[in-house]
Design a protein around this motif. Structure first.
Motif, PDB file in Angstrom:
ATOM      1  N   GLN A  25       0.830  -1.207   0.000  1.00 37.43           N
ATOM      2  CA  GLN A  25       0.000   0.000   0.000  1.00 37.43           C
ATOM      3  C   GLN A  25       0.866   1.260   0.000  1.00 37.43           C
ATOM      4  OE1 GLN A  25      -2.240   0.076   3.692  1.00 37.43           O
ATOM      5  NE2 GLN A  25      -1.378   2.087   4.132  1.00 37.43           N
ATOM      6  N   THR A  26       1.910   1.279   0.828  1.00 35.60           N
ATOM      7  CA  THR A  26       2.789   2.439   0.884  1.00 35.60           C
ATOM      8  C   THR A  26       3.566   2.613  -0.412  1.00 35.60           C
ATOM      9  OG1 THR A  26       2.994   2.196   3.284  1.00 35.60           O
ATOM     10  CG2 THR A  26       4.674   3.520   2.172  1.00 35.60           C
ATOM     11  N   ALA A  27       3.998   1.510  -1.001  1.00 34.76           N
ATOM     12  CA  ALA A  27       4.722   1.582  -2.272  1.00 34.76           C
ATOM     13  C   ALA A  27       3.831   2.149  -3.376  1.00 34.76           C
ATOM     14  CB  ALA A  27       5.233   0.199  -2.660  1.00 34.76           C
ATOM     15  N   VAL A  28       2.579   1.715  -3.428  1.00 36.67           N
ATOM     16  CA  VAL A  28       1.644   2.224  -4.434  1.00 36.67           C
ATOM     17  C   VAL A  28       1.446   3.725  -4.264  1.00 36.67           C
ATOM     18  CG1 VAL A  28      -0.753   2.164  -5.226  1.00 36.67           C
ATOM     19  CG2 VAL A  28       0.451   0.028  -4.759  1.00 36.67           C
ATOM     20  N   CYS A  29       1.259   4.162  -3.029  1.00 32.44           N
ATOM     21  CA  CYS A  29       1.067   5.599  -2.776  1.00 32.44           C
ATOM     22  C   CYS A  29       2.307   6.399  -3.149  1.00 32.44           C
ATOM     23  CB  CYS A  29       0.734   5.825  -1.299  1.00 32.44           C
ATOM     24  SG  CYS A  29      -0.929   5.306  -0.833  1.00 32.44           S
ATOM     25  N   ALA A  30       3.491   5.859  -2.831  1.00 33.73           N
ATOM     26  CA  ALA A  30       4.725   6.567  -3.124  1.00 33.73           C
ATOM     27  C   ALA A  30       4.927   6.745  -4.628  1.00 33.73           C
ATOM     28  CB  ALA A  30       5.912   5.815  -2.522  1.00 33.73           C
ATOM     29  N   VAL A  31       4.452   5.806  -5.423  1.00 34.32           N
ATOM     30  CA  VAL A  31       4.597   5.891  -6.877  1.00 34.32           C
ATOM     31  C   VAL A  31       3.550   6.820  -7.486  1.00 34.32           C
ATOM     32  CG1 VAL A  31       4.421   4.601  -9.032  1.00 34.32           C
ATOM     33  CG2 VAL A  31       5.704   3.643  -7.104  1.00 34.32           C
ATOM     34  N   LEU A  32       2.301   6.713  -7.027  1.00 33.76           N
ATOM     35  CA  LEU A  32       1.219   7.447  -7.676  1.00 33.76           C
ATOM     36  C   LEU A  32       1.063   8.884  -7.195  1.00 33.76           C
ATOM     37  CD1 LEU A  32      -1.640   4.791  -7.946  1.00 33.76           C
ATOM     38  CD2 LEU A  32      -0.073   5.578  -9.719  1.00 33.76           C
ATOM     39  N   TRP A  33       1.407   9.168  -5.951  1.00 30.66           N
ATOM     40  CA  TRP A  33       1.162  10.505  -5.433  1.00 30.66           C
ATOM     41  C   TRP A  33       1.927  11.598  -6.198  1.00 30.66           C
ATOM     42  CZ3 TRP A  33      -2.171  13.519  -3.739  1.00 30.66           C
ATOM     43  CH2 TRP A  33      -1.886  14.695  -3.052  1.00 30.66           C
ATOM     44  N   PRO A  34       3.199  11.397  -6.560  1.00 33.67           N
ATOM     45  CA  PRO A  34       3.861  12.439  -7.364  1.00 33.67           C
ATOM     46  C   PRO A  34       3.146  12.696  -8.689  1.00 33.67           C
ATOM     47  CG  PRO A  34       5.485  10.935  -6.451  1.00 33.67           C
ATOM     48  CD  PRO A  34       4.145  10.326  -6.183  1.00 33.67           C
ATOM     49  N   LEU A  35       2.579  11.666  -9.282  1.00 34.12           N
ATOM     50  CA  LEU A  35       1.832  11.859 -10.528  1.00 34.12           C
ATOM     51  C   LEU A  35       0.564  12.661 -10.282  1.00 34.12           C
ATOM     52  CD1 LEU A  35       2.145   8.267 -12.050  1.00 34.12           C
ATOM     53  CD2 LEU A  35       3.536  10.285 -12.569  1.00 34.12           C
ATOM     54  N   ARG A  36      -0.107  12.397  -9.179  1.00 32.01           N
ATOM     55  CA  ARG A  36      -1.327  13.127  -8.858  1.00 32.01           C
ATOM     56  C   ARG A  36      -1.054  14.585  -8.530  1.00 32.01           C
ATOM     57  NH1 ARG A  36      -4.440   9.999  -4.342  1.00 32.01           N
ATOM     58  NH2 ARG A  36      -5.877  11.733  -4.678  1.00 32.01           N
ATOM     59  N   GLN A  37       0.097  14.871  -7.904  1.00 32.13           N
ATOM     60  CA  GLN A  37       0.424  16.246  -7.563  1.00 32.13           C
ATOM     61  C   GLN A  37       0.531  17.136  -8.795  1.00 32.13           C
ATOM     62  OE1 GLN A  37       3.886  15.315  -4.983  1.00 32.13           O
ATOM     63  NE2 GLN A  37       2.864  16.596  -3.455  1.00 32.13           N
ATOM     64  N   ARG A  38       0.872  16.541  -9.921  1.00 33.92           N
ATOM     65  CA  ARG A  38       0.988  17.327 -11.150  1.00 33.92           C
ATOM     66  C   ARG A  38      -0.375  17.798 -11.655  1.00 33.92           C
ATOM     67  NH1 ARG A  38       5.172  13.279 -14.388  1.00 33.92           N
ATOM     68  NH2 ARG A  38       6.815  13.303 -12.789  1.00 33.92           N
ATOM     69  N   THR A  39      -1.445  17.165 -11.159  1.00 31.64           N
ATOM     70  CA  THR A  39      -2.781  17.547 -11.613  1.00 31.64           C
ATOM     71  C   THR A  39      -3.437  18.555 -10.682  1.00 31.64           C
ATOM     72  OG1 THR A  39      -3.953  15.820 -10.372  1.00 31.64           O
ATOM     73  CG2 THR A  39      -3.062  15.227 -12.541  1.00 31.64           C
ATOM     74  N   VAL A  40      -2.739  18.929  -9.585  1.00 30.93           N
ATOM     75  CA  VAL A  40      -3.314  19.885  -8.641  1.00 30.93           C
ATOM     76  C   VAL A  40      -3.400  21.258  -9.293  1.00 30.93           C
ATOM     77  CG1 VAL A  40      -3.043  21.022  -6.413  1.00 30.93           C
ATOM     78  CG2 VAL A  40      -2.420  18.622  -6.670  1.00 30.93           C
ATOM     79  N   PRO A  41      -4.545  21.911  -9.233  1.00 32.40           N
ATOM     80  CA  PRO A  41      -4.672  23.239  -9.841  1.00 32.40           C
ATOM     81  C   PRO A  41      -3.722  24.227  -9.174  1.00 32.40           C
ATOM     82  CG  PRO A  41      -6.827  22.328  -9.285  1.00 32.40           C
ATOM     83  CD  PRO A  41      -5.818  21.442  -8.656  1.00 32.40           C
ATOM     84  N   THR A  42      -3.114  25.071  -9.958  1.00 32.63           N
ATOM     85  CA  THR A  42      -2.209  26.086  -9.425  1.00 32.63           C
ATOM     86  C   THR A  42      -2.920  27.427  -9.317  1.00 32.63           C
ATOM     87  OG1 THR A  42      -1.420  26.542 -11.644  1.00 32.63           O
ATOM     88  CG2 THR A  42      -0.180  24.944 -10.348  1.00 32.63           C
TER      89      THR A  42
END
Length: 339
Positions: A322-339
Motif C-alpha cells: 500500500q505504501t509503495a503504491v502511494c509513493a509511486v502514484l502521489w507524485p503523478l497526482r500532484q501534477r494535476t493539482v490546480p495552481t
C-alpha cells in the motif's frame, strides 16, 4: 479522552459478546466497526453509522451481483471487484466527507465480503448476510452507548475532534485526472496481491489482497496519501506484533485473556481519539481486533495457528505494498493539482 477510551473498549466488547451469542461467524468485524464508528460526540456516531450502513448495503448487493456473473472464475471475479472499487474510489474523490465515505464503503465492501469467498463464490450470499449483521451490530452498539454517554454528567470531549474516517476524506485535487489516479491505488493493489495469491495459492493471500486494496482506497483520498499510508503502516505493524504477543500469552494467563486484551484495545482507542495519531490508530485498532482477538488461534494442532501466522504475514505485506503504491502514484497526482 478517558470517556472516549472507556466507551470504545466497552462497546467493542459488548458487540463481540452479542455477536458470539448470536453465533455470527466473525465477531471481530463487529468490533472493527465499533472502532471505526465510535466518536467523542453522539451525533458524529449516528452520522458515521448511518453512512457506513448505507455503503455496506450497497456493497453487499454489488458483491452478490458480481458473484452471480462470474461464479466459476476467481480471476474474473477479482478483476470485477477491482474495477468496482477503483470506480467508486474515483467517484468519491469528487465528494466531501460523509458522502465520500458512503461511496468508498460501497466500493470496498464487496472486497470485505468477497475476498474470503473468491474461490467459492457460490456462498457469497451467506457471507454478505453475515457481514451485514456484524456491521449492523457494531453500529447499533456504538449508537446505544453514545446515547447513554451523552446523558452522563461532566464535560464531553472537545468539539474539534477529528472524524474517525479522516484517512478516507476527499482528496484535495478534484480534477478528473487526479480522481482517476486515486482510483488506480486500489486497482493496482488488487492486481498485484490478487495475482500473487492466485498464482501461488499462498494462504496469506486473501488477507493481503483484502487489506492492501481496502487501505489503498482509504489513503487514496487523504490530503497526503503517502503520509497517511506510512502512519497506517506503523499502526498495523505494531498491532501485528502486539497480536502475536497476546496470542502467545493467553494460554498461560491464570485469568481471563480479555483482561490483557482490553488495555491493548484501549491504546487503539486513545490513538483514534487524537487527530495527530488517527491514521496509526485505525491501522492498529483494526488489525488488533483481527489478530489479538482471544477467539483466534496461534497454538494448537488443528492448523489454525498456521493460518493465523499466514494472516499476520499477509497483513504485514499488504501495508508495505500500500505504501509503495502511494509513493509511486502521489507524485503523478500532484501534477494535476490546480495552481
Amino acid at each position: 479522552m478517558l470517556r472516549h477510551i472507556f466507551n470504545t473498549v466497552t462497546t467493542a466488547f459488548l458487540a463481540m459478546a452479542i455477536a458470539m451469542r448470536l453465533g455470527l461467524p466473525a465477531p471481530q468485524i463487529a468490533m472493527v466497526c465499533v472502532f471505526i464508528v465510535m466518536q467523542p460526540q453522539a451525533r458524529q456516531v449516528f452520522a458515521k453509522g448511518y453512512h457506513r450502513m448505507l455503503g455496506t448495503i450497497g456493497g453487499a448487493l454489488a458483491a452478490w451481483a458480481m458473484a452471480a456473473m462470474a461464479p466459476q472464475s476467481p480471476a474474473h471475479f477479482l478483476a470485477a471487484v477491482g474495477v468496482w472499487v477503483a470506480l467508486f474510489t474515483a467517484i468519491a474523490a469528487f465528494h466531501s466527507q460523509l458522502t465520500a465515505y458512503s461511496l468508498l464503503l460501497t466500493g470496498y465492501t464487496p472486497i470485505l465480503i468477497a475476498i474470503p469467498m473468491a474461490l467459492d463464490a457460490g456462498h457469497i450470499a451467506t457471507s454478505a448476510a453475515s457481514r451485514l449483521a456484524e456491521v449492523a451490530l457494531g453500529i447499533v452498539c456504538a449508537s446505544a452507548v453514545a446515547y447513554a454517554s451523552s446523558r452522563w454528567p461532566g464535560k464531553g470531549a472537545p468539539q474539534a475532534s477529528a472524524p474517525a474516517v479522516r484517512p478516507a476524506s476527499p482528496a484535495l485535487p478534484t480534477k478528473a485526472a487526479s480522481a482517476s489516479l486515486a482510483g488506480l491505488h486500489p486497482a493496482i493493489a488488487m492486481a498485484a496481491m490478487g495475482t500473487l495469491w492466485l498464482a501461488t495459492s499462498w494462504r496469506g493471500g486473501p488477507m493481503a489482497t483484502l487489506n492492501a486494496t481496502v487501505n489503498c482506497a482509504l489513503v487514496a483520498l487523504a490530503a497526503q496519501p503517502v503520509r497517511a499510508s506510512l502512519q497506517m503502516t506503523w499502526g498495523t505493524l505494531l498491532a501485528v506484533a502486539a497480536g502475536l504477543a497476546l496470542q502467545l500469552s493467553y494460554p498461560y494467563l491464570p485469568l481471563s485473556p480479555y483482561l490483557l486484551y482490553a488495555p491493548a484495545l484501549a491504546l487503539g482507542a486513545w490513538m483514534t481519539g487524537r487527530p495527530e495519531s488517527l491514521a496509526q490508530g485505525l491501522g492498529y485498532s483494526i488489525t488488533l481486533c483481527m489478530l489479538g482477538y482471544p477467539g483466534g488461534s496461534l497454538v494448537g494442532g488443528d492448523g489454525g495457528g498456521a493460518q493465523y501466522l499466514y494472516d499476520a504475514a499477509g497483513l504485514s505485506l499488504s501495508v508495505l505494498v500500500q505504501t509503495a503504491v502511494c509513493a509511486v502514484l502521489w507524485p503523478l497526482r500532484q501534477r494535476t493539482v490546480p495552481t
